[in-house]
Write a protein that holds these residues in place. Structure first.
Motif, short mmCIF file in Angstrom:
data_model
loop_
_atom_site.label_atom_id
_atom_site.label_comp_id
_atom_site.label_asym_id
_atom_site.label_seq_id
_atom_site.Cartn_x
_atom_site.Cartn_y
_atom_site.Cartn_z
N ARG A 64 42.25 37.11 44.16
CA ARG A 64 43.66 37.45 43.64
C ARG A 64 44.68 37.11 44.51
NH1 ARG A 64 42.81 42.62 43.03
NH2 ARG A 64 42.03 42.46 40.90
N PHE B 48 45.40 33.47 44.36
CA PHE B 48 45.96 33.23 42.77
C PHE B 48 47.52 33.54 43.17
CE2 PHE B 48 42.36 33.54 39.80
CZ PHE B 48 41.83 32.43 40.22
N ASP C 10 50.79 30.78 42.92
CA ASP C 10 52.24 31.13 42.18
C ASP C 10 53.51 30.63 42.75
OD1 ASP C 10 50.52 31.97 39.99
OD2 ASP C 10 51.12 34.15 40.48
N LYS D 150 43.82 26.21 41.93
CA LYS D 150 44.60 26.32 40.59
C LYS D 150 43.84 26.00 39.57
CE LYS D 150 48.92 26.15 38.87
NZ LYS D 150 49.61 27.29 39.12
N GLN E 262 41.96 29.25 38.35
CA GLN E 262 42.79 30.03 38.02
C GLN E 262 43.29 29.72 36.52
OE1 GLN E 262 47.25 29.66 39.23
NE2 GLN E 262 47.14 31.90 39.45
N GLN E 263 43.23 28.50 36.14
CA GLN E 263 43.63 28.20 34.89
C GLN E 263 42.41 28.65 34.07
OE1 GLN E 263 44.76 24.21 34.08
NE2 GLN E 263 44.44 23.92 31.93
N ASN F 163 40.38 31.17 34.54
CA ASN F 163 40.29 32.39 34.36
C ASN F 163 41.23 32.94 33.18
OD1 ASN F 163 39.29 35.22 35.64
ND2 ASN F 163 41.65 35.18 35.91
N SER F 164 42.40 32.34 33.39
CA SER F 164 43.48 32.49 32.31
C SER F 164 42.91 32.37 30.97
CB SER F 164 44.89 31.70 32.50
OG SER F 164 45.78 32.02 31.75
N ASP F 165 42.31 31.10 30.82
CA ASP F 165 41.95 30.97 29.42
C ASP F 165 40.58 31.62 28.99
OD1 ASP F 165 43.65 28.95 29.44
OD2 ASP F 165 42.44 27.29 30.10
N ASP G 231 39.28 34.54 30.51
CA ASP G 231 39.50 36.01 31.16
C ASP G 231 38.09 36.40 32.06
OD1 ASP G 231 40.39 38.45 31.48
OD2 ASP G 231 39.51 39.36 29.87
#
Length: 572
Positions: A299, A302, A306, A322, A325-326, A328-330, A332
């Motif tokens: 975290r 990440f 940002d 990065k 991170q993408q 994980n965003s897509d 979860d």
């Protein structure tokens, strides 16, 4: 014509290098060994210099590629008593050359380079430091200006730097890491790395569960007792959801109920009186039925991403982070590591299950790789990141560690010690007084060098003269402690605290520091071989972590008490 039988090729045994380094390859693998063999370690040595030589010894044995010793002194009689890499024939010769010669005998694969030069002459061209992978600074306190210069050059060029002290029965070393020092392969506890995704099963895993458990009650005792516990949990989770609104166990109470539910499904009328696979399933309920969460270390990375603008010159680490991170965003969740714990199962079933997890891990890694390639194309990067590097990041994403390095405190800055002052006041067994004592010793020797005064009297002088260096050292220590006390007391830490004497340290704190000061005066800058050997081993251990970028190095100062055989790490 009869068909000739083909003779199978002979099995390839381990290479000579694999035999030589067998045990350490089990720790840091071929990638770590390659990093060591590409490393070039620089030792800037003065004073007795034993602790630096012992650190090198423990780097040469596992096979660093090159080392260089910079030392202007010639071998004297006292050197023979504490430096085990010198002989009687070394007397009067260059200490760098003689030490280097005998160190090379430890490992013929390592190249050693002696440089008989003062630090001042060697550092005439500061850019010379960029040729080295890591620097060990084992120099007298008179060299504070040299240490400041080395610290600055190493910081600007992201070269790890160690400063090492060893005097009498006490030692200390500090490490200066680059501003960003990421460690992907942290080697976490295997028990903590099992990511089974039982609450997020993918189609292949779900289909295997259905095929292996659809006739669970009619299976023979042997087959029933060898269903992998992961599949049992998935099956019983489906049964639980049917009577609980489609939701899995969420809190501790529900998980306890589910555990009891699982235990009740085991057969007890068999010769064993129970089933090991059901025991494994029940034991893993509390730790396995958790939704994926973002670890604090990742975290932090990440959050920094940002505010960080990536470009074609950005380190690979940040580009992969990065992409993670993408992902994980897509999804979860983080990429699946793909590792499975041992469990009671038939070999074919375990291999099938293992292949499903590995295939999912490869699929996730390929998704992350596609994100990386897209960023590389957008940034017009000339060299693509090695897929193995991306895969390694995906496997260890949950345990990645980013250490924020900071320059060595070459000049006494009490603000950096403020967070530790409470520890110094409250904890009776704290080893922080060792650091304060070394600070005071550095300040005393540096002040004498600046004033061009003679060194303190030897410890075997008359009693009256023995007290003089101790009193001087106590004054320096008290000055440090008063500044710390003033900053700790004042709410305005921007105040220069011209009246630090208004905040005298307690007698308790002074009493904790004084015995260490007495030992430093008694030793008069001399090293004890056993203390330096142990300290050199600790320095080498941390250096190997840094050079291989495996395991998490200490951050950032370690002190050792040779009387009590205790050590402690502080972030100074």
């Amino acid at each position: 014509m009869a068909t000739q039988a083909l003779t199978p090729p002979p099995l390839q045994g381990p290479t000579a290098k694999e035999k030589k380094y067998d045990r350490q390859l089990r720790l840091w693998a071929a990638s770590g060994q390659e990093a060591l063999e590409q490393a070039h370690v620089l030792l800037l040595n003065s004073g007795p210099g034993v602790v630096g030589v012992e650190a090198l010894k423990n780097l040469i044995l596992p096979g660093i590629g090159n080392f260089t010793i910079v030392d202007e002194k010639r071998v004297t009689e006292p050197d023979l008593g504490i430096n085990f890499f010198l002989t009687d024939d070394s007397l009067g010769k260059s200490r760098a050359s003689e030490t280097c010669k005998y160190l090379r005998e430890l490992n013929p694969d390592v190249n050693g380079h002696p440089v008989q030069s003062s630090l001042e002459d060697f550092l005439q061209d500061p850019e010379i430091l960029i040729n080295y992978s890591l620097v060990l600074f084992v120099a007298s306190s008179k060299s504070r200006s040299n240490l400041s210069l080395v610290s600055r050059i190493c910081s600007e060029n992201a070269i790890p730097l160690f400063q090492v002290h060893s005097i009498g029965l006490f030692s200390q070393f500090s490490v200066q890491l680059p501003d960003d020092f990421p460690v992907v392969d942290t080697h976490p506890d295997p028990a903590s790395t099992n990511d089974l995704r039982l609450l997020q099963p993918w189609p292949e895993l779900h289909e295997l569960m259905k095929s292996k458990t659809k006739d669970l009650d009619s299976l023979s005792d042997h087959d029933h007792g060898h269903v992998p516990y992961l599949l049992l949990l998935l099956r019983f989770l489906e049964d639980w959801k049917k009577s609980h609104g489609g939701t899995p166990p969420s809190d501790y109470g529900e998980k306890k109920q589910f555990k009891t539910f699982v235990e009740g499904k085991a057969r007890t009328n068999n010769p064993e009186g129970g089933e090991e696979n059901f025991d494994e399933a029940a034991a893993s309920v509390l730790k396995s039925l958790n939704r994926p969460s973002l670890p604090s270390g990742l975290r932090t990375i990440f959050d920094e991403l940002d505010s960080r603008e990536l470009n074609r010159d950005s380190p690979n680490f940040w580009l992969i982070a990065k992409a993670i991170q993408q992902f994980n965003s897509d999804h979860d969740s983080l990429p699946l590591p793909g590792a499975l714990p041992d469990m009671k199962a038939q070999s074919n079933d375990y291999i099938q299950l293992q292949n499903i997890y590995k295939a999912k891990a490869r699929q996730d890694a390929e998704t992350v790789t596609s994100h990386v390639r897209a960023m590389e194309k957008a940034q017009e990067r000339k060299i693509a990141i090695d897929p193995k590097e991306i895969e390694a990041f995906c496997k260890g994403a949950a345990f990645v560690k980013l250490i924020k390095g900071q320059p060595l405190a070459t000049n006494m800055d009490p603000h950096r010690l403020k967070p530790l002052y409470q520890d110094l006041k409250d904890e009776e067994g704290s080893l922080l007084p060792i650091h304060i004592a070394f600070r005071a010793y550095d300040a005393m020797v540096a002040a004498q060098a600046a004033a061009d005064e003679p060194p303190p009297p030897k410890a075997n002088s008359q009693r009256r003269r023995q007290d003089e260096p101790l009193e001087t050292l106590q004054n320096h220590a008290q000055n440090i402690l008063m500044k710390m006390a003033a900053i700790d007391t004042n709410t305005n830490t921007n105040n220069d605290n011209d009246n630090d004497d208004q905040y005298p340290p307690s007698e308790i704190i002074i009493a904790r520091v004084t015995p260490i000061l007495e030992e430093l005066v008694r030793a008069d800058g001399a090293e004890l071989h056993n203390i330096s050997a142990l300290t050199g081993g600790m320095v080498a251990q941390e250096a190997i972590k840094i050079l291989t970028k495996q395991y998490v190095p200490m951050d950032n100062t370690c002190v050792f008490d040779g009387i009590a055989s205790r050590s402690a790490v502080f972030r100074i």
